[in-house]
Design an enzyme around this catalytic site. Sequence first.
Site, PDB file in Angstrom:
ATOM      1  N   TYR A  40       0.815  -1.211   0.000  1.00  0.00           N
ATOM      2  CA  TYR A  40       0.000   0.000   0.000  1.00  0.00           C
ATOM      3  C   TYR A  40       0.855   1.271   0.000  1.00  0.00           C
ATOM      4  O   TYR A  40       0.326   2.369   0.178  1.00  0.00           O
ATOM      5  CB  TYR A  40      -0.928   0.015   1.211  1.00  0.00           C
ATOM      6  CG  TYR A  40      -2.007  -1.041   1.164  1.00  0.00           C
ATOM      7  CD1 TYR A  40      -3.234  -0.784   0.549  1.00  0.00           C
ATOM      8  CD2 TYR A  40      -1.793  -2.299   1.721  1.00  0.00           C
ATOM      9  CE1 TYR A  40      -4.220  -1.754   0.510  1.00  0.00           C
ATOM     10  CE2 TYR A  40      -2.765  -3.274   1.682  1.00  0.00           C
ATOM     11  CZ  TYR A  40      -3.981  -3.002   1.074  1.00  0.00           C
ATOM     12  OH  TYR A  40      -4.958  -3.968   1.022  1.00  0.00           O
ATOM     13  N   HIS A  45      -3.342   6.801   2.869  1.00  0.00           N
ATOM     14  CA  HIS A  45      -3.439   6.271   4.229  1.00  0.00           C
ATOM     15  C   HIS A  45      -2.048   5.969   4.812  1.00  0.00           C
ATOM     16  O   HIS A  45      -1.885   5.935   6.030  1.00  0.00           O
ATOM     17  CB  HIS A  45      -4.283   4.997   4.223  1.00  0.00           C
ATOM     18  CG  HIS A  45      -5.102   4.790   5.472  1.00  0.00           C
ATOM     19  ND1 HIS A  45      -5.474   5.818   6.317  1.00  0.00           N
ATOM     20  CD2 HIS A  45      -5.635   3.648   6.011  1.00  0.00           C
ATOM     21  CE1 HIS A  45      -6.191   5.328   7.320  1.00  0.00           C
ATOM     22  NE2 HIS A  45      -6.298   4.024   7.157  1.00  0.00           N
ATOM     23  N   ASN A  91      -5.180  -0.685  11.300  1.00  0.00           N
ATOM     24  CA  ASN A  91      -6.094  -0.913  12.428  1.00  0.00           C
ATOM     25  C   ASN A  91      -5.542  -1.889  13.471  1.00  0.00           C
ATOM     26  O   ASN A  91      -6.195  -2.151  14.479  1.00  0.00           O
ATOM     27  CB  ASN A  91      -7.464  -1.385  11.930  1.00  0.00           C
ATOM     28  CG  ASN A  91      -7.400  -2.679  11.144  1.00  0.00           C
ATOM     29  OD1 ASN A  91      -6.322  -3.187  10.858  1.00  0.00           O
ATOM     30  ND2 ASN A  91      -8.554  -3.204  10.788  1.00  0.00           N
ATOM     31  N   ASN A 147      -8.410   4.809  13.134  1.00  0.00           N
ATOM     32  CA  ASN A 147      -8.247   3.412  13.556  1.00  0.00           C
ATOM     33  C   ASN A 147      -6.841   3.082  14.038  1.00  0.00           C
ATOM     34  O   ASN A 147      -6.668   2.259  14.944  1.00  0.00           O
ATOM     35  CB  ASN A 147      -8.642   2.474  12.417  1.00  0.00           C
ATOM     36  CG  ASN A 147     -10.142   2.445  12.188  1.00  0.00           C
ATOM     37  OD1 ASN A 147     -10.915   2.641  13.129  1.00  0.00           O
ATOM     38  ND2 ASN A 147     -10.566   2.215  10.955  1.00  0.00           N
TER      39      ASN A 147
END
Length: 226
Positions: A40, A45, A91, A147
């Site tokens: 990612y 994020h 998370n 989160n």
Amino acid sequence: MQAAKPVIKRSINAVATTVASAVKTPSSLLVLSLGNPPEYDGTRHSVGHYVLEKMQARWRATTTRVGRYDASYTQIGECKVWFYRVPGFMNLSGKSVMPFYKEFVRLAGVDVADADKTKTVVLFDELDVALGAVKVRKEGASHRGHNGLRSIQSQSALGKRYTGVQIGIGRNYNGDKNTPGVVANYVLGKFTPEERAVVDDDVVERVMTVVEECVRGKYVYDKVGN
């Protein structure tokens, strides 16, 4: 009159020395970045990871092992600044950071009992801060639904004992935020070339400035309610 000048000068210097000695500064600073696994990288994020990597390069941080974990460090003044990319998914950040943190405390000579000398800074993305902007949140602040921070506060020994650095990604998505998938697709999407240029040219320097200010005792001793 001339004989009095040295007396006045010494008095001013004495006051300045007293004020300077009263300023608290950490002897070590741990900078953690939150995000997702390497697949990612480049997404909004995981901007915390991206900024951490750039800071390490610009400060020419020395890579090292803390137990079984890869980390790096640099020296800024009298403060040793450590960098660690929290692995795994956002998370689960609290569970992911704990094995490293235990080793860090044990092997890096960190005195966690002396809260004035060892401070932690956490870098994370923030939808409600505009792209290009950086904001600092006091120790003890709530997670506000983030989160990664929720996990840090509930699943790690750090709890709320860190200074948060919000790295703005804005809400520049198309569609209604209440529509399923709109926000998730945005935060898990990659920066456009124009957005990446803003991060490279502005954000990295701003976060580096915040870290330097933390080294000098700014922010890290501020707590919610102070």
